[in-house]
Design a protein around this motif. Structure first.
Motif, PDB file in Angstrom:
ATOM      1  N   ILE A  64     153.023  27.138 -29.706  1.00  0.00           N
ATOM      2  CA  ILE A  64     152.811  25.749 -29.308  1.00  0.00           C
ATOM      3  C   ILE A  64     151.995  25.686 -28.020  1.00  0.00           C
ATOM      4  N   LEU A  65     152.375  26.488 -27.048  1.00  0.00           N
ATOM      5  CA  LEU A  65     151.658  26.459 -25.775  1.00  0.00           C
ATOM      6  C   LEU A  65     150.244  27.024 -25.912  1.00  0.00           C
ATOM      7  N   ALA A  66     150.084  28.070 -26.720  1.00  0.00           N
ATOM      8  CA  ALA A  66     148.762  28.680 -26.860  1.00  0.00           C
ATOM      9  C   ALA A  66     147.811  27.809 -27.664  1.00  0.00           C
ATOM     10  N   ASP A  67     148.345  27.167 -28.724  1.00  0.00           N
ATOM     11  CA  ASP A  67     147.476  26.430 -29.641  1.00  0.00           C
ATOM     12  C   ASP A  67     147.434  24.933 -29.375  1.00  0.00           C
ATOM     13  N   GLN A  68     148.518  24.400 -28.787  1.00  0.00           N
ATOM     14  CA  GLN A  68     148.598  22.951 -28.598  1.00  0.00           C
ATOM     15  C   GLN A  68     149.018  22.586 -27.179  1.00  0.00           C
ATOM     16  N   GLY A  69     148.757  23.472 -26.233  1.00  0.00           N
ATOM     17  CA  GLY A  69     149.236  23.244 -24.879  1.00  0.00           C
ATOM     18  C   GLY A  69     148.792  21.936 -24.272  1.00  0.00           C
ATOM     19  N   LEU A  70     147.551  21.534 -24.545  1.00  0.00           N
ATOM     20  CA  LEU A  70     147.044  20.293 -23.967  1.00  0.00           C
ATOM     21  C   LEU A  70     147.785  19.074 -24.495  1.00  0.00           C
ATOM     22  N   VAL A  71     148.312  19.199 -25.703  1.00  0.00           N
ATOM     23  CA  VAL A  71     149.114  18.120 -26.290  1.00  0.00           C
ATOM     24  C   VAL A  71     150.576  18.247 -25.865  1.00  0.00           C
ATOM     25  N   ALA A  72     151.092  19.462 -25.926  1.00  0.00           N
ATOM     26  CA  ALA A  72     152.521  19.685 -25.691  1.00  0.00           C
ATOM     27  C   ALA A  72     152.963  19.281 -24.295  1.00  0.00           C
ATOM     28  N   LEU A  73     152.092  19.432 -23.314  1.00  0.00           N
ATOM     29  CA  LEU A  73     152.465  19.148 -21.933  1.00  0.00           C
ATOM     30  C   LEU A  73     151.897  17.835 -21.416  1.00  0.00           C
ATOM     31  N   GLN A  74     151.442  16.996 -22.337  1.00  0.00           N
ATOM     32  CA  GLN A  74     150.847  15.710 -21.982  1.00  0.00           C
ATOM     33  C   GLN A  74     151.822  14.573 -22.322  1.00  0.00           C
ATOM     34  N   TYR A  75     151.533  13.373 -21.834  1.00  0.00           N
ATOM     35  CA  TYR A  75     152.258  12.199 -22.301  1.00  0.00           C
ATOM     36  C   TYR A  75     152.094  12.075 -23.810  1.00  0.00           C
ATOM     37  N   GLY A  76     153.056  11.398 -24.440  1.00  0.00           N
ATOM     38  CA  GLY A  76     153.007  11.233 -25.886  1.00  0.00           C
ATOM     39  C   GLY A  76     153.328   9.824 -26.306  1.00  0.00           C
ATOM     40  N   SER A  77     153.445   9.657 -27.605  1.00  0.00           N
ATOM     41  CA  SER A  77     153.764   8.350 -28.170  1.00  0.00           C
ATOM     42  C   SER A  77     155.193   7.946 -27.804  1.00  0.00           C
ATOM     43  N   SER A  78     155.383   6.665 -27.549  1.00  0.00           N
ATOM     44  CA  SER A  78     156.698   6.180 -27.122  1.00  0.00           C
ATOM     45  C   SER A  78     157.755   6.317 -28.203  1.00  0.00           C
ATOM     46  N   ASP A  79     157.351   6.338 -29.479  1.00  0.00           N
ATOM     47  CA  ASP A  79     158.335   6.438 -30.552  1.00  0.00           C
ATOM     48  C   ASP A  79     158.457   7.856 -31.111  1.00  0.00           C
TER      49      ASP A  79
END
Length: 410
Positions: A64-79
């Motif tokens: 997750i961190l290697a492939d999606q780190g920019l998403v995983a550690l960012q703000y996300g959808s409220s739901d």
């Protein structure tokens, strides 16, 4: 390094009325008091985590961190992220719930979801009906929103519908507004009982006929010892039911992930309330949970846990049968985490709780699960976390304590 005490202010801070109305969690108060080496705890409803595939989880986290780190550690959808909401829909289908992922709101555990629903629907003075006894954390939510709580008597089949109808009538006669029925229908915390199939229909009908909402809290539904899964109430009453689910008991509480589905008209309001409190649930946690659920082996792991909890329950009951004073009774749960025990007159479980801690065990007195002063001859024993050897040793200590207390009361 010793921890510094909280800073003192030069003046008294006036709490809001809502904060003043809130109840501290008696369960967590006892739990904090018991944090010392060697303590055997029957207090906390914390799952046993030893059978989790930690190596696989570590690999998932790395990917997750290697492939999606920019998403995983960012703000996300409220739901919540779409892939986890799809998994949640599949999980609810096991209990007969048909839902779309867009109906699901992911939360920081079902506790946050319950608080959001109460925030959206309960006004000061509204009446919330709940099983007697009931989940202490739920009672704390309702009191913090200044609701009046009325406990509904229960028996081996759960909440008694006729008693609910009687109490609703009394509430109306007193000029109060009956607003919500809060129920944990599966392996109830703390009573351990299941609401029978017929009573699920009965209480739903009673709520609908009286213009009430139904809060269905279901963290334990997949934890039947023999894999049995009861149908949810929500499919028959989707227009009035808030359904709360959680990964805390079936997986692990550390990720703080739960969810709620609600009647359509309230959905956006709940999202707004969640945004106000926390902006969004943690994205990394959701991605890790989704990766775990992507592998069908999670169901095999859950089955392992069912067997573990059944063995712990049996060890507890077998020991209590030998050591508890005559006249002690308990329920016969078929799943979940809890045994509800009633002791003979002359034993006050609230008075004895700190004596138990001195002897090396901790339990939660029954008074923690009522808001009306009841429960002095009752207690909850959580068998989920301690080992079988600890369960047997702790139950023996409990038997000695209660036998001595009964003898000294005569």
């Amino acid at each position: 390094m010793a921890q510094s005490p909280p800073a003192q202010t030069a003046f008294d801070i006036a709490l809001s009325d809502r904060a003043e109305a809130g109840l501290p969690s008696a369960v967590r108060k006892v739990f904090r008091a018991s944090q010392r080496p060697g303590m055997i705890s029957f207090a906390n409803g914390a799952p046993f985590l030893g059978a989790l595939p930690f190596g696989k989880l570590a690999e998932d986290a790395q990917h997750i961190l290697a492939d999606q780190g920019l998403v995983a550690l960012q703000y996300g959808s409220s739901d919540g992220i779409p892939q986890l909401r799809r998994h949640i829909v599949d999980i609810m289908a096991l209990e007969g719930i048909t839902a779309h992922p867009n109906q699901v709101i992911v939360t920081a555990g079902s506790q946050q979801a319950l608080n959001m629903a109460a925030h959206a629907t309960i006004n000061p003075g509204d009446v919330v009906f709940a099983e007697g006894p009931s989940y202490a954390g739920g009672m704390a939510v309702f009191t913090s929103h200044e609701a009046d709580i009325v406990h509904v008597p229960s028996d081996a089949e759960g909440l008694i519908p006729a008693e609910l109808e009687r109490l609703i009538a009394e509430t109306r006669a007193a000029g109060k507004t009956p607003k919500v029925l809060y129920t944990i229908p599966n392996f109830q915390n703390p009573g351990g009982v299941n609401l029978s199939s017929q009573r699920r229909l009965d209480v739903g009908r009673i709520c609908r006929d009286n213009g009430m909402l139904l809060f269905e809290d279901n963290p334990y539904g997949l934890l039947g010892f023999d894999g049995q899964i009861m149908p949810a109430i929500q499919p028959d009453f989707p227009d009035i039911t808030f359904y709360f689910g959680s990964f805390s008991k079936m997986f692990a509480p550390g990720l703080r992930l739960g969810w709620v589905i609600a009647p359509g008209s309230i959905h956006e309001h709940l999202i707004n309330i969640g945004e106000t409190a926390a902006l969004n649930p943690a994205v990394f946690n959701q991605l890790l949970m989704s990766a775990y659920l992507d592998d069908p082996a999670w169901k095999e792991t859950l089955d392992v846990y069912r067997g573990i909890y059944k063995a712990k329950f049996q060890a507890l009951v077998e020991t209590l049968e030998r050591v508890m004073p005559a006249g002690t009774t308990w329920n016969q749960p078929t799943g979940g985490f809890y045994l509800w025990v009633k002791v003979p007159d002359g034993i006050d479980t609230e008075e004895l709780v700190y004596e138990a801690i001195e002897r090396g065990i901790v339990y939660v007195p029954g008074t923690a699960f009522y808001t009306n002063g009841a429960g002095h001859s009752e207690l909850r024993l959580s068998f989920c976390l301690p080992s079988i050897d600890e369960i047997r040793k702790g139950a023996a200590i409990l038997g000695e304590l209660f036998t001595e207390a009964l003898a000294s009361s005569k």
